[in-house]
Every structure is written in structure tokens, then in C-alpha cells.
Design a protein around this motif. Structure first.
Motif, short mmCIF file in Angstrom:
data_model
loop_
_atom_site.label_atom_id
_atom_site.label_comp_id
_atom_site.label_asym_id
_atom_site.label_seq_id
_atom_site.Cartn_x
_atom_site.Cartn_y
_atom_site.Cartn_z
N VAL A 191 0.85 -1.19 0.00
CA VAL A 191 0.00 0.00 0.00
C VAL A 191 0.89 1.24 0.00
O VAL A 191 1.92 1.28 0.67
N LEU A 192 0.46 2.24 -0.76
CA LEU A 192 1.08 3.56 -0.72
C LEU A 192 0.09 4.52 -0.07
O LEU A 192 -1.05 4.65 -0.54
N LEU A 193 0.50 5.16 1.02
CA LEU A 193 -0.30 6.23 1.62
C LEU A 193 0.31 7.52 1.11
O LEU A 193 1.43 7.88 1.47
N SER A 194 -0.46 8.22 0.24
CA SER A 194 0.14 9.25 -0.60
C SER A 194 -0.17 10.68 -0.17
O SER A 194 0.41 11.61 -0.74
N GLY A 195 -1.07 10.86 0.80
CA GLY A 195 -1.46 12.24 1.11
C GLY A 195 -2.02 12.91 -0.13
O GLY A 195 -3.01 12.46 -0.70
N ASP A 196 -1.35 13.97 -0.59
CA ASP A 196 -1.82 14.72 -1.77
C ASP A 196 -1.06 14.39 -3.06
O ASP A 196 -1.41 14.93 -4.10
N GLN A 197 0.00 13.55 -2.96
CA GLN A 197 0.81 13.33 -4.17
C GLN A 197 1.38 11.92 -4.19
O GLN A 197 2.22 11.61 -3.34
N PRO A 198 0.93 11.09 -5.17
CA PRO A 198 -0.08 11.42 -6.17
C PRO A 198 -1.47 11.54 -5.55
O PRO A 198 -1.82 10.77 -4.65
N GLN A 199 -2.23 12.49 -6.06
CA GLN A 199 -3.58 12.74 -5.58
C GLN A 199 -4.55 11.79 -6.28
O GLN A 199 -4.56 11.69 -7.51
N VAL A 200 -5.33 11.05 -5.48
CA VAL A 200 -6.33 10.17 -6.07
C VAL A 200 -7.46 11.03 -6.63
O VAL A 200 -8.04 11.86 -5.93
N CYS A 201 -7.76 10.84 -7.91
CA CYS A 201 -8.77 11.66 -8.59
C CYS A 201 -10.19 11.22 -8.22
O CYS A 201 -10.40 10.15 -7.63
N GLN A 202 -11.16 12.05 -8.59
CA GLN A 202 -12.56 11.66 -8.43
C GLN A 202 -12.84 10.38 -9.21
O GLN A 202 -13.59 9.51 -8.74
N ASP A 203 -12.28 10.27 -10.40
CA ASP A 203 -12.27 9.01 -11.13
C ASP A 203 -11.09 8.23 -10.57
O ASP A 203 -9.93 8.49 -10.93
N THR A 204 -11.36 7.29 -9.67
CA THR A 204 -10.28 6.65 -8.91
C THR A 204 -9.46 5.66 -9.74
O THR A 204 -8.59 4.98 -9.19
N ALA A 205 -9.70 5.63 -11.03
CA ALA A 205 -8.82 4.87 -11.92
C ALA A 205 -7.60 5.69 -12.30
O ALA A 205 -6.74 5.21 -13.06
N TRP A 206 -7.53 6.92 -11.78
CA TRP A 206 -6.45 7.84 -12.13
C TRP A 206 -5.95 8.58 -10.89
O TRP A 206 -6.68 8.73 -9.91
N VAL A 207 -4.71 9.07 -10.98
CA VAL A 207 -4.16 9.99 -9.99
C VAL A 207 -3.63 11.21 -10.74
O VAL A 207 -3.54 11.21 -11.97
N SER A 208 -3.29 12.26 -9.97
CA SER A 208 -2.74 13.45 -10.62
C SER A 208 -1.74 14.13 -9.70
O SER A 208 -1.48 13.67 -8.58
N PHE A 209 -1.18 15.23 -10.19
CA PHE A 209 -0.09 15.93 -9.51
C PHE A 209 -0.32 17.43 -9.65
O PHE A 209 -0.60 17.91 -10.75
N MET A 210 -0.19 18.17 -8.54
CA MET A 210 -0.34 19.62 -8.60
C MET A 210 0.62 20.27 -7.61
O MET A 210 0.89 19.74 -6.53
#
Length: 270
Positions: A191-210
């Protein structure tokens, strides 16, 4: 003398007679001062208005989420290992019921927090469980608003904790941004506990970065590539993000790689 807490981000300050002039974390370009202006609260006030909901997410992993929303709205996690428990990320409210519930899970051996937006009342949490160490990356030292002997800064790229847990400094969202790798999670798939990065998107098949989520400032291509490279050596099948329902249930490493490729393509940095 009070330990004032910023209402917008939830970070607690060193004790003072008067409210601080401003919250440096909220005045930073990645965050914002609340629309009603800078406002303050205290841990005592939180105890009158909030409660924490503890949920078992999977075996040996519990989330703690304030109701109603406190600070940015993130959740914290208790990761249980045979060698002790870790609090991952932090939330502003802390009360006797929460302390009792966490002690029932085995208490805490240490705390680690992904980045300054979630430092909140970390010193209060440490003291409630016997002064356990708080592991932060030294590159984010300037953002600690309540210094304490429990705060332990580390340098470098990775830090082994206990029970197989490992902190990985990815940079990006903050210079010292760190994620937590829990290899025993997801039934041993990791398991990766990611906080905000990578951010789990509303479509949880994807993540993003900001670089800034509320102000919609993207992370540059070089930083995204670096973050992905930092995660590449890790085995993980699942990602838990900072917010409720932020869960990539399976095949998470491939999700990170294809999400980064899409991001870079849209940024013209592939």
C-alpha cells in the motif's frame, strides 16, 4: 497564552498571548487565506464542535476523519504493525474519545506527515501518546509553526521506520514531500499512503499531480517525472489518498505510471 490554530489549514502555533498576525502556510501560493479573512480557533474549541470518526479501511489500517470538516478536510491513518503503530498524516481535532480509541488499537509508536498542510496539531498528538517522535523531512523545516523536541527531521531520499514501513521523499508539492510505503498492506501486495501526491482523482482509476490544488497551479514535468521515479522501486497495489473515498483499489502502480504519462502528454512534457 494559547496555542492558536488557523481555521483554514488547521496548523497549530507556538503559545502566544495574542492571535498570530497571519498564517504563513495559508499565505503561501499553494494555499489561501479563508474568504472571510484570517480566523483562529483552539483545540479546546474543536472539542466542543467536532468529533472524529474512526473507520477500518482494511486489516491493520484505520482512518480518522473529523466531522464536520476541520482544516483542509483530510483524514489521518493509523497503520498497525507487529512492531508498533504509526499515525500517518494528522488532523486538527483531538479529544479523549479519539485518544481512547487509538489506544485500543495499540496506541502510537511514531507519527509521520506527508507535508506542511497536514502538520496541524501534531505536537498535541505526540504528547497524548507519550511524546512519540514526529518524522518530517528537513526540507520542510521552515513550515513547522510549533517547534517541539518530538519533531525529528531526517535527510536524504528514504527513511526506514519500523514494521517494514518506509518514508520516501518525492518532492514536488513541497520540497520535502514524503509518502509512506506499507509493504504488508493490501494482503501483502503493498500500500502507498500518498497524502496529496499522487492525488487520487474523483475518477479513482487515475491519480494526478499539482503544485497547488486550491489555486490550480500544475506541477512541472520534471517534478512529476522525479516523483514517479521515486515510487518506481516500491511494490504497491493500492493507494490511500488524503480524502475520504480517495482509494485506488488495485493495480495502483500501473495507475500512477499511466496517469503520469497522460499528465505529461497534456503538459507537453512527455
Amino acid at each position: 497564552m494559547k496555542h492558536w490554530v488557523c481555521v483554514t489549514c488547521g496548523i497549530q502555533f507556538a503559545a502566544s498571548e495574542k492571535e498570530p498576525a497571519a498564517c504563513p502556510i495559508c499565505r503561501d501560493e499553494r494555499q489561501y487565506v479563508g474568504h472571510g479573512g484570517q480566523t483562529w480557533t483552539t483545540l479546546e474549541d474543536y472539542r466542543k464542535t467536532h468529533k472524529n470518526v474512526i473507520t477500518e479501511e482494511e486489516a491493520n489500517l484505520h482512518s480518522i476523519h473529523p466531522q464536520p470538516k476541520a482544516g483542509i478536510g483530510q483524514r489521518a491513518f493509523v497503520v498497525r504493525t507487529p512492531d508498533g503503530n504509526l499515525l500517518w498524516d494528522c488532523i486538527p481535532p483531538l479529544d479523549d474519545a479519539t485518544i481512547a480509541a487509538v489506544k485500543k488499537l495499540g496506541g502510537l509508536k511514531a507519527i509521520a506527515i506527508s507535508h506542511p498542510h497536514y502538520y496541524t496539531t501534531m505536537v498535541e498528538w505526540s504528547r497524548a501518546f507519550g511524546g512519540v517522535p514526529i518524522h518530517l523531512h528537513s526540507l520542510d523545516k521552515q513550515w513547522v509553526m510549533r517547534p517541539d523536541d518530538a519533531v525529528q527531521f531526517w535527510d536524504g531520499e528514504t527513511k526506514d521506520l519500523f514494521g517494514g514501513l518506509k518514508l520516501v521523499k518525492c518532492g514536488g508539492h513541497f520540497e520535502g514531500y514524503q509518502v509512506l510505503h506499507w509493504p504488508a498492506g493490501a494482503g501483502g501486495k503493498g500500500v502507498l499512503l500518498s497524502g496529496d501526491q499522487p492525488q487520487v482523482c474523483q475518477d479513482t482509476a487515475w491519480v494526478s499531480f499539482m503544485w497547488s490544488y486550491p489555486n490550480y497551479i500544475p506541477l512541472g514535468p520534471a517534478a512529476v517525472k522525479h516523483a514517479v521515479a521515486c515510487l518506481k522501486p516500491l511494490a504497491f497495489d493500492r493507494i490511500y489518498g488524503a480524502f475520504p473515498n480517495g482509494l485506488v483499489k488495485a493495480d495502483a502502480k500501473a495507475v500512477v505510471e499511466r496517469s503520469a504519462a497522460r499528465y505529461l502528454r497534456m503538459m507537453g512534457g512527455a
